[in-house]
Design a protein around this motif. Structure first.
Motif, PDB file in Angstrom:
ATOM      1  N   GLN A   1      -2.731   0.662  -2.998  1.00 20.24           N
ATOM      2  CA  GLN A   1      -3.900   1.175  -2.262  1.00 20.24           C
ATOM      3  C   GLN A   1      -3.418   2.356  -1.432  1.00 20.24           C
ATOM      4  OE1 GLN A   1      -7.426  -0.033  -1.604  1.00 20.24           O
ATOM      5  NE2 GLN A   1      -7.384   2.068  -0.857  1.00 20.24           N
ATOM      6  N   VAL A   2      -4.053   3.505  -1.584  1.00 19.81           N
ATOM      7  CA  VAL A   2      -3.657   4.690  -0.828  1.00 19.81           C
ATOM      8  C   VAL A   2      -4.254   4.606   0.573  1.00 19.81           C
ATOM      9  CG1 VAL A   2      -3.843   7.203  -0.659  1.00 19.81           C
ATOM     10  CG2 VAL A   2      -3.456   6.121  -2.880  1.00 19.81           C
ATOM     11  N   VAL A   3      -3.404   4.848   1.574  1.00 14.81           N
ATOM     12  CA  VAL A   3      -3.823   4.947   2.967  1.00 14.81           C
ATOM     13  C   VAL A   3      -3.421   6.342   3.432  1.00 14.81           C
ATOM     14  CG1 VAL A   3      -3.520   4.054   5.309  1.00 14.81           C
ATOM     15  CG2 VAL A   3      -3.550   2.465   3.358  1.00 14.81           C
ATOM     16  N   TYR A   4      -4.419   7.164   3.720  1.00 14.47           N
ATOM     17  CA  TYR A   4      -4.158   8.519   4.190  1.00 14.47           C
ATOM     18  C   TYR A   4      -3.873   8.499   5.691  1.00 14.47           C
ATOM     19  CZ  TYR A   4      -6.305   9.883  -0.233  1.00 14.47           C
ATOM     20  OH  TYR A   4      -6.610  10.019  -1.566  1.00 14.47           O
ATOM     21  N   PHE A   5      -2.986   9.389   6.121  1.00 16.45           N
ATOM     22  CA  PHE A   5      -2.676   9.539   7.540  1.00 16.45           C
ATOM     23  C   PHE A   5      -2.289  10.985   7.788  1.00 16.45           C
ATOM     24  CE2 PHE A   5       1.497   9.317   5.839  1.00 16.45           C
ATOM     25  CZ  PHE A   5       2.337   9.938   6.752  1.00 16.45           C
TER      26      PHE A   5
ATOM     27  N   PHE B   1       0.839  -1.194   0.000  1.00  9.96           N
ATOM     28  CA  PHE B   1       0.000   0.000   0.000  1.00  9.96           C
ATOM     29  C   PHE B   1       0.874   1.244   0.000  1.00  9.96           C
ATOM     30  CE2 PHE B   1       0.742  -1.059   4.395  1.00  9.96           C
ATOM     31  CZ  PHE B   1       0.954   0.145   5.020  1.00  9.96           C
ATOM     32  N   ARG B   2       0.245   2.394  -0.227  1.00 10.93           N
ATOM     33  CA  ARG B   2       0.989   3.648  -0.337  1.00 10.93           C
ATOM     34  C   ARG B   2       0.449   4.635   0.689  1.00 10.93           C
ATOM     35  NH1 ARG B   2       0.129   7.395  -5.137  1.00 10.93           N
ATOM     36  NH2 ARG B   2      -1.759   6.187  -5.048  1.00 10.93           N
ATOM     37  N   LEU B   3       1.329   5.164   1.536  1.00 11.84           N
ATOM     38  CA  LEU B   3       0.943   6.150   2.535  1.00 11.84           C
ATOM     39  C   LEU B   3       0.984   7.555   1.940  1.00 11.84           C
ATOM     40  CD1 LEU B   3       2.869   4.885   5.690  1.00 11.84           C
ATOM     41  CD2 LEU B   3       0.391   4.899   5.355  1.00 11.84           C
ATOM     42  N   GLU B   4      -0.067   8.337   2.216  1.00 15.19           N
ATOM     43  CA  GLU B   4      -0.099   9.751   1.811  1.00 15.19           C
ATOM     44  C   GLU B   4      -0.532  10.585   2.999  1.00 15.19           C
ATOM     45  OE1 GLU B   4      -2.158  10.921  -1.729  1.00 15.19           O
ATOM     46  OE2 GLU B   4      -1.345   9.232  -2.875  1.00 15.19           O
ATOM     47  N   ARG B   5       0.292  11.584   3.333  1.00 16.90           N
ATOM     48  CA  ARG B   5      -0.010  12.463   4.462  1.00 16.90           C
ATOM     49  C   ARG B   5      -1.053  13.495   4.055  1.00 16.90           C
ATOM     50  NH1 ARG B   5       2.851  14.231   9.369  1.00 16.90           N
ATOM     51  NH2 ARG B   5       4.498  12.786   8.808  1.00 16.90           N
ATOM     52  N   VAL B   6      -2.014  13.723   4.961  1.00 12.42           N
ATOM     53  CA  VAL B   6      -3.047  14.745   4.763  1.00 12.42           C
ATOM     54  C   VAL B   6      -3.161  15.564   6.048  1.00 12.42           C
ATOM     55  CG1 VAL B   6      -4.379  13.464   3.036  1.00 12.42           C
ATOM     56  CG2 VAL B   6      -4.854  13.123   5.461  1.00 12.42           C
ATOM     57  N   ASN B   7      -3.714  16.760   5.917  1.00 11.16           N
ATOM     58  CA  ASN B   7      -3.894  17.618   7.086  1.00 11.16           C
ATOM     59  C   ASN B   7      -4.933  17.031   8.037  1.00 11.16           C
ATOM     60  OD1 ASN B   7      -2.050  19.544   6.250  1.00 11.16           O
ATOM     61  ND2 ASN B   7      -3.587  20.708   5.134  1.00 11.16           N
TER      62      ASN B   7
END
Length: 149
Positions: free
Chosen positions: A127-131, A3-9
């Motif tokens: 698969q994008v996993v936002y954190f 999976f792929r981690l993407e940082r969000v506010n």
């Protein structure tokens, strides 16, 4: 990593539906019991949100860290504490009787090493996993932000 981690506010009014829904629900669940909250869920309970399609409708689940989940090992049933992301995924599996294709996944903090291994086994490549906060280095920042919700 599959999976792929993407940082969000970390923003309760985020334009990202997963972030917004997770934090709004967390605020509601962590309120005092007399104000609609749940016993045992506080501002410092790490939450996660997943959404998936099921028979032409969008379904979702909110997972909370330290929830107990039933499991079977060597024919013996027991319970164990699990983190929010796995709690939300278990709910989705229970509703579908299978692992669904997730539209969105959001976790307040990036997954710990054990959850990372589990997610690698469960989620498809890319698969994008936002954190919003790093589990290893930003727990205090997360806790302070969570208390301000």
């Amino acid at each position: 990593m599959a999976f792929r981690l993407e940082r969000v506010n970390y923003d309760i009014n985020s334009p990202n539906e997963a972030v917004r829904t997770c934090l709004q629900k967390k605020k509601q669940m962590s309120a005092a019991v007399g104000q609609g909250g749940f016993n045992g869920i506080g501002k410092e309970s790490c939450c996660a949100y997943v959404s998936w399609g099921n028979n032409n409708r969008i379904c979702s689940a909110i997972g909370v860290s330290r929830n107990r989940s039933l499991f079977c090992k060597s024919g013996q049933f027991s319970t164990a504490y699990i983190h929010g992301e796995l709690d939300a995924i278990v709910q989705a599996i229970e509703e579908n009787n299978a692992l669904p294709h997730f539209h969105q996944i959001y976790i307040e903090m990036s997954p710990c090493p054990k959850c990372t291994a589990a997610l690698n086994n469960l989620l498809p490549d890319n698969q994008v996993v936002y954190f919003s906060f790093d589990y290893q280095t930003e727990r205090e920042l997360w806790a302070a932000a969570a208390r301000r919700l």
